[in-house]
Design a protein around this motif. Structure first.
Motif, PDB file in Angstrom:
ATOM      1  N   GLU A   1      38.044  44.751  33.461  1.00 57.08           N
ATOM      2  CA  GLU A   1      38.484  44.853  32.065  1.00 57.08           C
ATOM      3  C   GLU A   1      37.849  46.057  31.372  1.00 57.08           C
ATOM      4  O   GLU A   1      36.673  46.355  31.551  1.00 57.08           O
ATOM      5  CB  GLU A   1      38.103  43.564  31.325  1.00 57.08           C
ATOM      6  CG  GLU A   1      38.726  43.432  29.952  1.00 57.08           C
ATOM      7  CD  GLU A   1      38.375  42.109  29.304  1.00 57.08           C
ATOM      8  OE1 GLU A   1      39.280  41.408  28.838  1.00 57.08           O
ATOM      9  OE2 GLU A   1      37.160  41.780  29.262  1.00 57.08           O
TER      10      GLU A   1
ATOM     11  N   ILE B   1      47.614  35.994  38.787  1.00 59.39           N
ATOM     12  CA  ILE B   1      46.699  36.565  37.799  1.00 59.39           C
ATOM     13  C   ILE B   1      47.462  36.907  36.521  1.00 59.39           C
ATOM     14  O   ILE B   1      46.989  36.627  35.402  1.00 59.39           O
ATOM     15  CB  ILE B   1      46.015  37.822  38.378  1.00 59.39           C
ATOM     16  CG1 ILE B   1      45.117  37.436  39.552  1.00 59.39           C
ATOM     17  CG2 ILE B   1      45.197  38.542  37.301  1.00 59.39           C
ATOM     18  CD1 ILE B   1      44.598  38.636  40.341  1.00 59.39           C
TER      19      ILE B   1
ATOM     20  N   LEU C   1      46.656  35.544  32.794  1.00 62.09           N
ATOM     21  CA  LEU C   1      46.229  36.470  31.742  1.00 62.09           C
ATOM     22  C   LEU C   1      47.056  36.342  30.467  1.00 62.09           C
ATOM     23  O   LEU C   1      46.631  36.806  29.402  1.00 62.09           O
ATOM     24  CB  LEU C   1      46.303  37.913  32.245  1.00 62.09           C
ATOM     25  CG  LEU C   1      45.183  38.356  33.203  1.00 62.09           C
ATOM     26  CD1 LEU C   1      45.506  39.710  33.809  1.00 62.09           C
ATOM     27  CD2 LEU C   1      43.837  38.405  32.475  1.00 62.09           C
TER      28      LEU C   1
ATOM     29  N   LYS D   1      41.361  34.605  29.858  1.00 61.54           N
ATOM     30  CA  LYS D   1      40.722  35.643  30.646  1.00 61.54           C
ATOM     31  C   LYS D   1      40.618  35.193  32.104  1.00 61.54           C
ATOM     32  O   LYS D   1      40.535  34.000  32.405  1.00 61.54           O
ATOM     33  CB  LYS D   1      39.326  35.960  30.111  1.00 61.54           C
ATOM     34  CG  LYS D   1      39.322  36.845  28.874  1.00 61.54           C
ATOM     35  CD  LYS D   1      37.944  37.442  28.645  1.00 61.54           C
ATOM     36  CE  LYS D   1      37.964  38.477  27.526  1.00 61.54           C
ATOM     37  NZ  LYS D   1      36.695  39.220  27.430  1.00 61.54           N
ATOM     38  N   VAL D   2      40.632  36.182  32.996  1.00 56.62           N
ATOM     39  CA  VAL D   2      40.442  35.921  34.414  1.00 56.62           C
ATOM     40  C   VAL D   2      39.215  36.694  34.877  1.00 56.62           C
ATOM     41  O   VAL D   2      39.015  37.851  34.501  1.00 56.62           O
ATOM     42  CB  VAL D   2      41.680  36.351  35.229  1.00 56.62           C
ATOM     43  CG1 VAL D   2      41.414  36.239  36.729  1.00 56.62           C
ATOM     44  CG2 VAL D   2      42.892  35.513  34.837  1.00 56.62           C
TER      45      VAL D   2
ATOM     46  N   THR E   1      41.631  42.806  34.532  1.00 58.89           N
ATOM     47  CA  THR E   1      42.939  42.930  33.891  1.00 58.89           C
ATOM     48  C   THR E   1      43.894  43.552  34.899  1.00 58.89           C
ATOM     49  O   THR E   1      43.513  43.864  36.034  1.00 58.89           O
ATOM     50  CB  THR E   1      42.847  43.794  32.625  1.00 58.89           C
ATOM     51  OG1 THR E   1      44.080  43.729  31.918  1.00 58.89           O
ATOM     52  CG2 THR E   1      42.512  45.243  32.950  1.00 58.89           C
TER      53      THR E   1
ATOM     54  N   ARG F   1      39.024  31.078  36.598  1.00 60.45           N
ATOM     55  CA  ARG F   1      39.506  30.888  35.236  1.00 60.45           C
ATOM     56  C   ARG F   1      38.336  31.005  34.268  1.00 60.45           C
ATOM     57  O   ARG F   1      37.162  31.039  34.670  1.00 60.45           O
ATOM     58  CB  ARG F   1      40.170  29.513  35.092  1.00 60.45           C
ATOM     59  CG  ARG F   1      41.447  29.366  35.913  1.00 60.45           C
ATOM     60  CD  ARG F   1      42.113  28.032  35.603  1.00 60.45           C
ATOM     61  NE  ARG F   1      43.362  27.874  36.339  1.00 60.45           N
ATOM     62  CZ  ARG F   1      44.524  28.377  35.952  1.00 60.45           C
ATOM     63  NH1 ARG F   1      44.616  29.070  34.832  1.00 60.45           N
ATOM     64  NH2 ARG F   1      45.615  28.184  36.680  1.00 60.45           N
TER      65      ARG F   1
END
Length: 514
Positions: free
Chosen positions: A222, A257, A261, A265-266, A307, A239
C-alpha cells in the motif's frame, strides 16, 4: 527543427531500441524519439525482468509453448511462439556478445540468460544503438504522425522539452514502440505508458486487437509503486481481522484480493519463504525490498497492507493489430512492436507477465526494425519530397468551441478504469455504464480540448487514455464469455464458439468485431 531519415522509431524501451538496432544494422538511417531519456524511462528500465529464453531443444520448447496455452484461452499461435523463442534465443546471445552484459553463471560456469536487470540492460542498449549510428532525440515526445496522400505513414511531429521547440521528422517508415497503457496508475515505471502510439496509429486507420485483455492489476504494498508480483507466491494474505484470506494465494488470487479490497484492507506476509529463498529473492529483485527496508519492515515476518495497481495493456496482451511476420500494421509504412502491439500471437488472452513480454519486445522490435528498413527502401530517395500532412486530431484540432482541463480528463478516465469493480471484476451493466461516460468524455475532448507546444504531449496522453478505455470496454462487451484475462461476472464460463480474437478500432465511433 526539420529532419529526414529512413526509419523513425517512436519510443525508448527494449522494443524501440531493438527496432533501432536492427533497422540500423540493415543499412537504414534511423532516428529514435523518446518522451523520456532513452534507456532510463519505462517499465523495464526501472526493474529486473525475466526473459522467455529457452534452449533450442524440442522438449524444452514444447514445454515452453504448452505452459500458458490453456491460461490464454487457446488464442496463441504455435508458429509465432516458435518464431519468438528462436529469435529471442539468437538476439539475447547477440546482445551478450555485442554489449558484454554481465550475465550470472550457474555452478558449472554457464551463463544464465533468462533474466535481465533493467537499468543495466537498457543502459547497454542505448550505448549499442548509438554505436550503430542511431540518432536519439531524448525528452522529445511525438504528438502526431505524418501521412502522405496515399495514406502511407511518413514521419511524425513532436516537441523537444529541453530545447523548447517543435520538431518534424520525415521518414520512409515508422515503428511505434511506445508501450501499453497503464492509465497513470503510478505502477512502477509505467507512468510514461499512456497509449500514445495506439492513438496515433488509429488516426491513420490502424486497428487494435485483444483490447479486452487489458484488466491486468499488479499487487503492491500500500502507498508504493512496486508491482513485482512473483514473490507473492511465497505469501499468505490476511483479512483486517487477522484471519487468512482463503484463495488469495492461488492462480486466480487477485480476483479474491480485489473483492476483499472493495470493503476492507488486505494484509500480506511472505511467510512461506525459507532462509535460502529469502537470500535468493533479495539477490534476484533488490528493488522489491527497497521500500520495506526504508520503512523498517521485514516482509518475511511482519504483515503489511497491499493494494492492486492497474497495469492495463502494459501487462495485458491487447494492442495495435499486426498483419505480417515483420509486425506491419494495417497502415502502409507503419509498424508496431513491444507492448504497443498485441501480444496475442504468443500469449493469447493471458498476461505476458515479464518473461513473455520481454521476449516479445526483443523479437517484435527486431522484426519491426527490419521490416521498416525494407519498406523505407521501397519508398526510395524521393521520400523527402513527398507531400505530407499531420494526422493528429483530438487535443490538437478541436471540432468545436469551449474548454476542458487535462487533469479533469485524466480523472474522468481513471474513475472508469482504475476501480476494481469496473475494470477487474467486469459485468456487462457496469461496462456499458462506464462506456457511456467515456464516450461523453471523448466527445467533450474532441470538441473543446486544444493544446500546442509544451502542453500538447500531456493533452495527447489524456486523449490516448480515453481512446484506450473505449476500445477496451467495447471489446469486453463483444466477448460474452470468460476467457484468459477477459473475465465477465455475467458470463463466467468459456464459450467454445468464441475461440476467436476480437479486433477493434475507430475514434469518434468505436467498433469491435470477431
Amino acid at each position: 527543427m526539420e529532419m529526414t531519415t529512413d526509419v523513425l522509431v517512436v519510443g525508448g524501451g527494449p522494443a524501440a531500441t531493438w527496432a533501432a538496432a536492427k533497422a540500423a544494422a540493415s543499412g537504414a538511417r534511423v532516428v529514435l524519439a523518446d518522451k523520456g531519456y532513452c534507456g532510463t524511462s519505462g517499465a523495464t528500465a526501472s526493474a529486473g525482468t525475466g526473459v522467455w529464453y529457452v534452449p533450442p531443444t524440442p522438449e524444452a520448447r514444447e514445454r515452453a509453448m504448452a505452459s500458458r496455452e490453456a491460461l490464454g484461452g487457446y488464442l496463441a499461435d504455435r508458429r509465432w511462439m516458435a518464431r519468438v523463442l528462436d529469435q529471442t534465443y539468437d538476439s539475447v546471445n547477440q546482445f551478450a556478445s555485442a554489449t558484454r552484459y554481465p550475465f550470472p553463471v550457474d555452478s558449472s560456469g554457464q551463463p544464465l540468460r533468462n533474466g535481465l536487470q533493467g537499468p543495466e540492460y537498457m543502459r547497454r542498449m542505448r550505448t549499442w544503438v548509438r554505436r550503430l549510428g542511431v540518432q536519439i532525440l531524448d525528452h522529445s515526445p511525438v504528438v502526431e504522425l505524418l501521412v502522405d496522400s496515399a495514406g502511407v505513414a511518413a514521419g511524425a511531429v513532436g516537441y523537444r522539452r529541453q530545447e523548447g521547440h517543435e520538431y518534424r521528422v520525415r521518414a520512409g517508415a515508422v515503428v511505434l514502440a511506445t508501450g501499453g497503457c497503464a492509465f497513470l496508475s503510478k505502477a512502477l515505471g509505467c507512468n510514461v505508458n499512456t497509449g500514445d502510439g495506439a492513438l496515433m496509429a488509429a488516426e491513420l486507420g490502424a486497428e487494435m486487437s485483444g483490447m479486452e485483455f487489458s484488466n491486468a492489476y499488479g499487487i503492491a504494498p500500500e502507498h508504493t509503486s512496486v508491482t513485482k508480483t512473483a514473490f507473492y507466491n511465497y505469501a499468505t494474505f490476511y483479512r483486517a481481522d487477522g484471519s487468512v484470506l482463503e484463495g488469495a494465494g492461488s492462480q486466480r488470487g487477485r480476483s479474491v484480493i480485489a473483492k476483499a479490497l472493495l470493503t476492507e484492507k488486505v494484509y500480506c506476509r511472505l511467510d512461506l519463504a525459507n532462509e535460502d529463498a529469502q537470500r535468493a529473492m533479495r539477490l534476484a529483485q533488490p528493488n522489491f525490498f527497497l521500500t520495506f527496508d526504508r520503512l523498517g519492515i521485514n516482509p518475511f515476518t511482519a504483515k503489511f497492507a497491499v493494494t492492486l495497481l492497474a497495469e492495463g495493456t502494459v501487462r495485458g496482451t491487447g494492442g495495435i493489430r499486426i498483419v505480417d511476420d515483420y509486425c506491419a500494421t494495417t497502415v502502409a509504412g507503419l509498424f508496431a512492436a513491444g507492448d504497443a502491439a498485441t501480444r496475442e500471437p504468443i500469449c493469447g488472452g493471458f498476461t505476458g507477465g515479464g518473461s513473455h513480454n520481454a521476449a516479445w519486445a526483443i523479437s517484435s522490435g527486431g522484426w519491426a526494425g527490419i521490416g521498416a528498413a525494407a519498406f523505407a527502401q521501397t519508398v526510395g530517395p524521393m521520400h523527402p519530397a513527398r507531400a505530407v500532412r499531420a494526422a493528429g486530431g483530438v487535443a490538437l484540432r478541436p471540432t468545436g468551441s469551449g474548454s476542458v482541463d487535462v487533469p479533469d480528463v485524466v480523472k474522468a478516465v481513471q474513475d472508469e478504469v482504475l476501480p476494481y469493480d469496473k475494470n477487474y471484476l467486469r459485468h456487462g451493466d457496469r461496462l456499458r455504464s462506464s462506456l457511456d461516460s467515456l464516450h461523453t468524455v471523448w466527445d467533450t475532448l474532441r470538441d473543446c480540448l486544444h493544446a500546442s507546444g509544451s502542453a500538447a504531449p500531456r493533452a495527447r496522453q489524456a486523449a490516448a487514455m480515453v481512446a484506450h478505455a473505449r476500445w477496451m470496454y467495447t471489446s469486453a462487451l463483444a466477448r460474452t464469455e470468460t476467457r484468459g484475462m477477459a473475465k465477465r461476472l455475467d458470463f463466467p464460463d468459456q464459450d467454445p464458439a468464441q475461440r476467436h480474437r476480437i479486433i477493434s478500432g475507430g475514434l469518434d465511433k468505436v467498433w469491435a468485431r470477431p
